[in-house]
Design an enzyme around this catalytic site. Structure first.
Site, mmCIF file in Angstrom:
data_model
loop_
_atom_site.group_PDB
_atom_site.id
_atom_site.type_symbol
_atom_site.label_atom_id
_atom_site.label_comp_id
_atom_site.label_asym_id
_atom_site.label_seq_id
_atom_site.Cartn_x
_atom_site.Cartn_y
_atom_site.Cartn_z
ATOM 1 C CG HIS A 265 -1.976 -1.043 1.215
ATOM 2 N ND1 HIS A 265 -2.831 -1.250 0.154
ATOM 3 C CD2 HIS A 265 -2.316 -1.973 2.148
ATOM 4 C CE1 HIS A 265 -3.639 -2.263 0.430
ATOM 5 N NE2 HIS A 265 -3.346 -2.729 1.628
ATOM 6 C CG ASP B 21 -2.813 -8.464 0.618
ATOM 7 O OD1 ASP B 21 -2.094 -8.772 1.578
ATOM 8 O OD2 ASP B 21 -3.829 -7.744 0.724
ATOM 9 C CG HIS C 175 -6.586 -5.442 1.611
ATOM 10 N ND1 HIS C 175 -6.040 -6.331 2.512
ATOM 11 C CD2 HIS C 175 -7.764 -5.025 2.132
ATOM 12 C CE1 HIS C 175 -6.857 -6.457 3.545
ATOM 13 N NE2 HIS C 175 -7.913 -5.679 3.347
ATOM 14 C CG ASP D 151 -4.907 -10.073 3.324
ATOM 15 O OD1 ASP D 151 -4.655 -10.612 2.228
ATOM 16 O OD2 ASP D 151 -4.653 -8.875 3.578
HETATM 17 ZN ZN LIG Z 1 -4.131 -7.218 2.609
#
Ligand SMILES: [Zn+2]
Length: 312
Positions: A128, A165, A167, A246
């Protein structure tokens, strides 16, 4: 073949002032899973060295690096880099430099050692973090620092980054938005934090937004249809992985439904690609994964495939 396992104990000293899902125990869960497996005797453990300023400046603006350095709190205190979730303690800068430096070391080892792969068991995570910002628990973009190193020092012109991931890898996208030597493939739950990526239009950024409840077979078939033909055309010289765990069904932060066998199959897909185009070179970097038992099991099956088979 060799599987390098790169980590550093200082990555466990980065911690929040109170209970937080991105916690030091995540690395401990991975170590314990590895120690309980016969694989623990077979990996080649390496102690990370910190990334230097030149390596970090390949992907981050100098002003941002200055900001992180200036934001470090004194011993026993904490600070926030963004609103709410990206905390800093006295050890955070050192841990973040080691996390990025681990990936540089992994790239060097994999490039120098025919038939080898590497996994970086590091935190804080990175995907991120963008050129000028940190967010979502991430300070420096570890996988991006490694990819930039592979291009600058090893002269590679085609590096693939597969980000599974749950996200969106918005920081990696921000860094490589105008870098066609990198093919970035990011699958993620949408809508979900950070809310980006669904409308990206780019020849070298392949985002795969999928709805809550997506399971392993659905994720794999979407990857095979949308990513594999482009990855095969690209013919990467190195495959890097933003390995977040995740998307597991037990994870508290998202709602995908992957199980351990799905991580094995995803990793097999990546290894198959690397064996055909990249002389088997894979550098995988830990991102998310917040249910500790699921994280340990997921990383273990990932490592077993990276080590060349022997599935659980
Ligand atoms: Zn994540």
């Amino acid at each position: 073949m060799s599987l390098f396992f790169v980590s550093h104990e200082t990555c466990r000293l980065h911690r929040a002032p109170s209970s937080h899902p991105e916690c030091p125990e995540r690395l401990q869960a991975i170590e314990q899973a590895l120690d309980r497996s016969s694989l623990g005797q077979r990996v080649v453990r390496l102690q990370a060295c910190p990334a230097n300023r030149e390596q970090l400046e390949r992907v981050h603006a100098p002003e941002y690096l200055d900001l992180v350095e200036a934001s470090m709190p004194p011993p026993g205190q904490w600070d926030m880099l963004d609103t709410g979730d990206t905390y800093l303690c006295e050890h955070s800068l050192e841990a973040a430099r080691l996390a990025a430096g681990a990936v540089v070391m992994a790239v060097d080892r994999v490039m120098e050692t025919p038939g080898s792969t590497a996994f970086c068991s590091v935190r804080p995570p990175g995907h991120h973090a963008g050129r000028r910002f940190g967010m979502g628990f991430c300070l420096f973009n570890n996988v991006a620092v490694g990819a930039a190193h592979a291009m600058a020092v090893h002269g590679l012109t085609r590096v693939a980054i597969v980000d599974f991931d749950v996200h969106h890898g918005n920081g990696t996208e921000d860094i490589f938005r105008h870098e066609p030597r990198v093919l970035l493939c990011s699958s993620f739950q949408h809508p979900l934090y950070p809310g980006t990526g669904a409308d990206t239009r780019s020849d070298h950024i392949l985002n795969l937004p999928l709805h809550a409840g997506t399971d392993g077979p659905a994720l794999r078939s979407a990857m095979k249809a949308r990513w594999l033909p482009v990855l095969e055309d690209f013919a990467p010289q190195l495959v890097m992985v933003s390995a977040g765990f995740d998307a597991h069904v037990d994870d508290p932060l998202a709602s995908f439904r992957l199980v351990e066998a799905d991580y094995a199959e995803l990793t097999e897909m990546i290894m198959d690609l690397a064996c055909r185009y990249s002389r088997g070179r894979v550098v995988s970097v830990l991102e998310g994964g917040y249910d500790l038992p699921a994280l340990g099991r997921g990383v273990l099956v990932h490592l077993k495939v990276l080590a060349g088979g022997e599935l659980v």
